[in-house]
Write a protein that holds these residues in place. Structure first.
Motif, PDB file in Angstrom:
ATOM      1  N   GLN A   8       0.892  -1.136   0.079  1.00 45.53           N
ATOM      2  CA  GLN A   8       0.106   0.080  -0.159  1.00 45.53           C
ATOM      3  C   GLN A   8       0.719   1.300   0.248  1.00 45.53           C
ATOM      4  N   GLN A   9       1.996   1.204   0.867  1.00 46.38           N
ATOM      5  CA  GLN A   9       2.823   2.224   1.090  1.00 46.38           C
ATOM      6  C   GLN A   9       3.314   2.790  -0.275  1.00 46.38           C
ATOM      7  N   VAL A  10       3.881   1.578  -0.880  1.00 51.03           N
ATOM      8  CA  VAL A  10       4.428   1.646  -2.220  1.00 51.03           C
ATOM      9  C   VAL A  10       3.662   2.129  -3.375  1.00 51.03           C
ATOM     10  N   GLU A  11       2.356   1.606  -3.484  1.00 54.93           N
ATOM     11  CA  GLU A  11       1.482   2.024  -4.161  1.00 54.93           C
ATOM     12  C   GLU A  11       1.167   3.675  -4.264  1.00 54.93           C
ATOM     13  N   LYS A  12       1.136   4.057  -2.717  1.00 50.04           N
ATOM     14  CA  LYS A  12       0.682   5.484  -2.579  1.00 50.04           C
ATOM     15  C   LYS A  12       2.127   6.413  -2.773  1.00 50.04           C
ATOM     16  N   LYS A  13       3.177   5.690  -3.023  1.00 54.87           N
ATOM     17  CA  LYS A  13       4.346   6.395  -2.950  1.00 54.87           C
ATOM     18  C   LYS A  13       4.739   7.446  -1.703  1.00 54.87           C
ATOM     19  N   LEU A  14       4.334   6.656  -0.637  1.00 52.06           N
ATOM     20  CA  LEU A  14       4.530   7.672   0.913  1.00 52.06           C
ATOM     21  C   LEU A  14       5.948   7.318   1.319  1.00 52.06           C
ATOM     22  N   GLY A  15       6.698   8.281   1.538  1.00 62.08           N
ATOM     23  CA  GLY A  15       8.016   8.355   1.913  1.00 62.08           C
ATOM     24  C   GLY A  15       9.190   7.628   1.166  1.00 62.08           C
ATOM     25  N   VAL A  16       8.799   7.570  -0.165  1.00 60.02           N
ATOM     26  CA  VAL A  16       9.842   6.522  -0.939  1.00 60.02           C
ATOM     27  C   VAL A  16      11.372   7.389  -0.871  1.00 60.02           C
ATOM     28  N   VAL A  17      12.106   6.717  -0.657  1.00 61.56           N
ATOM     29  CA  VAL A  17      13.540   7.328  -0.587  1.00 61.56           C
ATOM     30  C   VAL A  17      14.363   6.800  -1.654  1.00 61.56           C
ATOM     31  N   PHE A  18      14.039   5.692  -2.133  1.00 59.79           N
ATOM     32  CA  PHE A  18      14.797   5.023  -3.350  1.00 59.79           C
ATOM     33  C   PHE A  18      13.707   4.011  -3.825  1.00 59.79           C
ATOM     34  N   GLU A  19      13.984   3.968  -5.158  1.00 60.04           N
ATOM     35  CA  GLU A  19      13.129   2.598  -5.779  1.00 60.04           C
ATOM     36  C   GLU A  19      13.771   2.665  -7.271  1.00 60.04           C
ATOM     37  N   ASP A  20      13.665   1.259  -7.598  1.00 63.44           N
ATOM     38  CA  ASP A  20      14.084   0.709  -8.977  1.00 63.44           C
ATOM     39  C   ASP A  20      13.217  -0.272  -9.498  1.00 63.44           C
ATOM     40  N   ALA A  21      13.236  -1.010 -10.507  1.00 62.71           N
ATOM     41  CA  ALA A  21      12.134  -1.973 -10.888  1.00 62.71           C
ATOM     42  C   ALA A  21      12.031  -3.027  -9.872  1.00 62.71           C
ATOM     43  N   ASP A  22      13.137  -3.362  -8.986  1.00 61.11           N
ATOM     44  CA  ASP A  22      12.855  -4.446  -8.115  1.00 61.11           C
ATOM     45  C   ASP A  22      12.895  -4.134  -6.581  1.00 61.11           C
ATOM     46  N   ILE A  23      13.380  -3.041  -6.209  1.00 63.29           N
ATOM     47  CA  ILE A  23      13.560  -2.824  -4.945  1.00 63.29           C
ATOM     48  C   ILE A  23      13.000  -1.163  -4.463  1.00 63.29           C
ATOM     49  N   VAL A  24      12.525  -1.345  -3.249  1.00 65.69           N
ATOM     50  CA  VAL A  24      12.068   0.089  -2.952  1.00 65.69           C
ATOM     51  C   VAL A  24      12.425   0.112  -1.667  1.00 65.69           C
ATOM     52  N   ALA A  25      12.647   1.642  -1.045  1.00 63.78           N
ATOM     53  CA  ALA A  25      13.208   1.995   0.071  1.00 63.78           C
ATOM     54  C   ALA A  25      12.290   3.093   0.745  1.00 63.78           C
ATOM     55  N   LEU A  26      11.607   2.655   2.081  1.00 65.16           N
ATOM     56  CA  LEU A  26      10.471   3.555   2.366  1.00 65.16           C
ATOM     57  C   LEU A  26      10.773   4.208   3.864  1.00 65.16           C
ATOM     58  N   LEU A  27      10.495   5.442   4.407  1.00 67.27           N
ATOM     59  CA  LEU A  27      10.545   5.760   5.493  1.00 67.27           C
ATOM     60  C   LEU A  27       9.461   4.856   6.436  1.00 67.27           C
ATOM     61  N   SER A  28       9.993   4.151   7.457  1.00 68.22           N
ATOM     62  CA  SER A  28       9.119   3.469   8.069  1.00 68.22           C
ATOM     63  C   SER A  28       7.888   4.383   8.809  1.00 68.22           C
TER      64      SER A  28
END
Ligand SMILES: [Zn+2]
Length: 175
Positions: A8-28
């Motif tokens: 859900q957080q990835v879909e909403k792009k909330l607190g995304v600090v890095f992303e590529d085709a395979d990996i995402v990094a999000l603020l907890s």
């Protein structure tokens, strides 16, 4: 929409600090400390066992880069990289995540455990049992190749040049 909080957080792009085709990094959303980042495979995997080796490689490489960013950007003193694999290990979201937790001297975050003393026999039994499972363990080294059309084999032009050379050389040897 998915039930998974990470997806859900990835879909909403909330607190995304890095992303590529395979990996995402999000603020907890529930940080242990300021700058706590969740690094996760973009694809929904519930437990580590389901994650392909090459994604694991990218996952840890990204976690390391994020950790470096925390040292550089936030001036943290240390980081803990934590995976809670399974409910018994404290996993709450059903999505494999590496927690990168910024640490400062005396920040009061307690991730330590009291070491236990195990008997020699117990240690060797455990060693044998684990070895039984890890023997024959292999790692996928490469990501699966994307399916591309087989390159058409080049038409081999039959060349007489070598044969001709040979003939010429042979001829020269004839007195
Ligand atoms: Zn998910």
């Amino acid at each position: 929409m998915t039930d998974c909080v990470v997806c859900q957080q990835v879909e909403k792009k909330l607190g995304v600090v890095f992303e590529d085709a395979d990996i995402v990094a999000l603020l907890s959303p529930t940080p242990a400390s300021a700058g706590h980042i969740i690094v996760a495979p973009r694809q929904h995997h519930v437990i580590l066992e389901q994650v392909p080796d090459w994604i694991m490689g990218k996952l840890f490489t990204t976690a390391n880069k994020v950790s470096i960013s925390l040292f550089e950007g936030l001036g943290v003193h240390g980081t803990n990289l934590l995976i809670q694999n399974g409910a018994a290990a404290g996993q709450t979201a059903p999505h494999v995540s590496v927690h990168v937790i910024p640490r400062m001297e005396n920040d009061g975050i307690d991730l330590l455990w009291q070491p236990r003393q195990l008997g020699e026999e117990e240690m060797s039994t455990i060693e044998l049992k684990v070895k039984e499972e890890t023997k024959g363990l292999t790692l996928e080294k490469e990501p699966p190749k994307p399916k591309t059309e087989e390159p058409k084999p080049k038409k081999v032009e039959y060349s007489l040049s070598d044969e001709e050379n040979y003939l010429i050389k042979s001829l020269r040897r004839i007195p």
